[in-house]
Structures are given as C-alpha cells and as structure tokens.
Design a protein around this motif. Sequence first.
Motif, mmCIF file in Angstrom:
data_model
loop_
_atom_site.group_PDB
_atom_site.id
_atom_site.type_symbol
_atom_site.label_atom_id
_atom_site.label_comp_id
_atom_site.label_asym_id
_atom_site.label_seq_id
_atom_site.Cartn_x
_atom_site.Cartn_y
_atom_site.Cartn_z
ATOM 1 N N UNK A 70 0.829 -1.204 0.000
ATOM 2 C CA UNK A 70 0.000 0.000 0.000
ATOM 3 C C UNK A 70 0.868 1.260 0.000
ATOM 4 N N UNK A 71 1.969 1.190 0.717
ATOM 5 C CA UNK A 71 2.916 2.317 0.768
ATOM 6 C C UNK A 71 4.187 1.867 1.475
ATOM 7 N N UNK A 72 5.234 2.666 1.334
ATOM 8 C CA UNK A 72 6.455 2.463 2.091
ATOM 9 C C UNK A 72 6.373 3.252 3.387
ATOM 10 N N UNK A 73 7.024 2.740 4.423
ATOM 11 C CA UNK A 73 7.080 3.455 5.698
ATOM 12 C C UNK A 73 8.512 3.389 6.219
ATOM 13 N N UNK A 74 8.859 4.357 7.064
ATOM 14 C CA UNK A 74 10.144 4.335 7.758
ATOM 15 C C UNK A 74 9.877 3.925 9.199
ATOM 16 N N UNK A 75 10.497 2.821 9.641
ATOM 17 C CA UNK A 75 10.223 2.355 10.992
ATOM 18 C C UNK A 75 11.019 3.160 12.020
ATOM 19 N N UNK A 76 10.873 2.795 13.299
ATOM 20 C CA UNK A 76 11.494 3.569 14.370
ATOM 21 C C UNK A 76 13.021 3.483 14.353
ATOM 22 N N UNK B 73 6.077 11.099 3.078
ATOM 23 C CA UNK B 73 6.897 10.847 1.884
ATOM 24 C C UNK B 73 8.344 11.244 2.127
ATOM 25 N N UNK B 74 8.551 12.379 2.781
ATOM 26 C CA UNK B 74 9.913 12.847 3.041
ATOM 27 C C UNK B 74 10.635 11.935 4.023
ATOM 28 N N UNK B 75 9.903 11.411 5.008
ATOM 29 C CA UNK B 75 10.510 10.469 5.960
ATOM 30 C C UNK B 75 10.995 9.217 5.241
ATOM 31 N N UNK B 76 10.210 8.738 4.285
ATOM 32 C CA UNK B 76 10.621 7.568 3.504
ATOM 33 C C UNK B 76 11.832 7.914 2.638
ATOM 34 N N UNK B 77 11.791 9.071 1.980
ATOM 35 C CA UNK B 77 12.922 9.493 1.144
ATOM 36 C C UNK B 77 14.202 9.578 1.973
ATOM 37 N N UNK B 78 14.106 10.121 3.168
ATOM 38 C CA UNK B 78 15.274 10.239 4.053
ATOM 39 C C UNK B 78 15.796 8.871 4.464
ATOM 40 N N UNK B 79 14.872 7.964 4.796
ATOM 41 C CA UNK B 79 15.279 6.609 5.197
ATOM 42 C C UNK B 79 15.928 5.874 4.033
ATOM 43 N N UNK B 80 15.383 6.041 2.834
ATOM 44 C CA UNK B 80 15.980 5.415 1.657
ATOM 45 C C UNK B 80 17.418 5.895 1.455
#
Length: 396
Positions: free
Chosen positions: A183-189, A264-271
């Motif tokens: 459904x989407x990407x997420x950045x975990x803790x 979205x930015x949190x995911x981009x940062x984690x990537x």
Amino acid sequence: MGEVWDFIKKSRLIIISALLVIAAIVSVTTYFSVKNAKVDYLISEADRLSESYFYREGILKIEESGVKDKRLDLKVKELNGLLNTVKEYKGKMYHVFFHSLIAYPELAFDGDYKEEGYNMWMTTTSEFKAMLPELYERGFILYPLNELKEGKPVMLPEGKKPLIISVDDVNYYGYMKGDGFADRLVADEKGKVATYMIKPDKTEEITYDGDVFPILDSFVEEHPDFSYHGAKGIAAVTGYEGAFGYNFIKEEDKTKKQELIDGATAVASALKKNGWLIACHSYTHNDYFRDGTVSMENLQYDTNRFKERIYEAVLKPDIYISPFGYHLGEGDERLKYLKEMGYDYFCPVSPAMRTIYTKDGVIISERFNLDRYNMRTKKDYINKTFFDVDKVYYTK
C-alpha cells in the motif's frame, strides 16, 4: 612504648607501599584493558567497513585514532593488501530495473482486465528474492550510479561486475489497490524502510518483504559484499499521485496534506540513509513519452510540475529516469534542458545496456527490465547473463 611506635610506623610504611604497588598494578591493568578494548573496537570497525569495500576508510579510521598496537599494524597491512585488489573495471555496466513487486499473486492474477499488464511488466516478490542469490553468486555487485562521473574510472575488486538496480513508479497508484501490491512504504522507528501491506484477508501489517527496498536491504545486511560502498539502487517516482504511497497532490486539507508530505519525506530520508538514490520519473508519465512525441514544451511543463509539487518532498533528485524508456540523443535540446534543470543522469531503456557514456554533460545509463515478459521472451539471454529463469519464474 617506643618499640611499639616504631613497629606501627614501619607497618604503615609497608601498608602504604603495598597499596601504591596495588594501585600501580590496577592502573597498568586498566590502561591495557582500555587499550585492548579500543584496539578490538577499531579492528571491528575496520572489518565492518571492509565488508563493503571501504578499505581506505578502514585504514584512515585506525591511523586517525592515534592508537599504537601490533594488531592494528597487521590490520592496516591487511587492508592495504585488499585495497590493491581493487582495479579499474573496463567491462560492461549492467543496469536492470523493476516496477513495484507483486506480493500477493493471487490478487494480481485474478482474471480481471489488469492481469495481462501485471503479467507483462511486473515481477513478484518470490521472483525477486530468488534472483538475488543467483546474481550474488555470478559476481554482480551493487554499484552507486552517483559515483559515475565523466572520466572517472569504475574501481572494483577483481572478478566483480557492477550492477545498478532501479525501481520505476514507486508511487503505489490508486489502480493498484487491492491487487496484491504494498500500500505504501514506511520508515520504521530504527530508520529502516518497510512496507505497509493490506493482506488478502483485509488485515493490515508492516512487513520487510513487500517490495524491492526492504528485501534488498535485508539481503545486503546478510551479504554486505554484494554492495560496493553501501550502494543499493534507485527509487524513481512520478508526481501526479505524490510519492511512495502518500498522495498529497490533490489533498485539500492543509494539515492532512502536510502529514502526507512529511510521510513521503521520511521515507525518502530513510531510503537515502540506507544507500538508495531517488530519481524523477517525470511528473505525468504522459503518453507523449511513450510514442516519442514529447516536445520541449511538454517536457518543460512536466519537469516544472515535478519541481513545484514534489521535488522538495523527495529530497531534490538529480537523476532522470525516462518514462516508457524514451531516448534523447546528443545535441537534443531536451537533454540539454534536463541538464539545466539539475539532472546529471539520464536513464532510458535498452536491452543492449551499452557501457555508460556521456552526452551533453549528462551521464547516460541504459536499462533492462527483469520482468515476467522478458523472463519468458528473452529467457536465453537472461539465463546466460543474470540467472536461471526456471529457478526464478513464478508459475500461476
């Protein structure tokens, strides 16, 4: 009484001397214990860095510590030996790409009108997982596109072949809902990238095997020597439905819109923290890219929309992955325009995957799709070049 007093004084001197000796022993023991701990740590860090071919960085970490020890001298000698195995690579550059992976084939291949497209251009999670060990065993190593510069040699350990992986349309469009994709990407803790899944039974779950990103992250964690300098791949996004499953474009509620942008930015940062690069895959993914009729005006409109509406949220990419794989030749004003807009890399589609070359100051990297269609129609080529298709291909 005098004799007793003399005895007490002598005893005190003996006790004080003994205590001083004990203190000296403890101090020396503590010094060597602390030093040994530092040496162990430096060796561990150097080993960790060398697993991803950061040999020079491992040497510098030891030398800059100021710690002197024979074990460290041996480790530096070892790392210098490994550094000497890194040579200029003059062979073919391999760049393969995928779309979002099908996690639940029973939902994608359910007989509706979208099944044909999924069966052509997509790849399943089981197929992707099966490809990785084969690529690893054949000497491929993930290489960072952003280390490719005009005139700069590609340096790799002998016997390794550079592999660039990109993923198109990392958006999780509305039409894909309920069809077996994340459904989407997420950045975990912990800052890792995970997938938010809606399972076939409609329950929700955070997983680490729902798409390319967490699967590849896990594989590299287990096989750090599959990645040169921590490289992973490239996530290419369009803009008209946001990015990474966060559709903030048409959201009118300002609070909700900002929450989606932040997601979205949190995911981009984690990537990026985990070795991934991000690319523009156009804003509209319009059909004029498909048939090659995209005009300068079309391109300007499209890239400006991306710049205005999504560029900041996905951390200002400098890679342009062409929608539908269209090419731009040397001297083409549209390629020059992309360079002016800050895109230093242009990635079209071509089965030839010619060695990286430069046009008008832009690094060109051609790509090949490892999808189900190519696994069926170009089986011999894939068998010879990448992996045994029969070991990988999912049979419905």
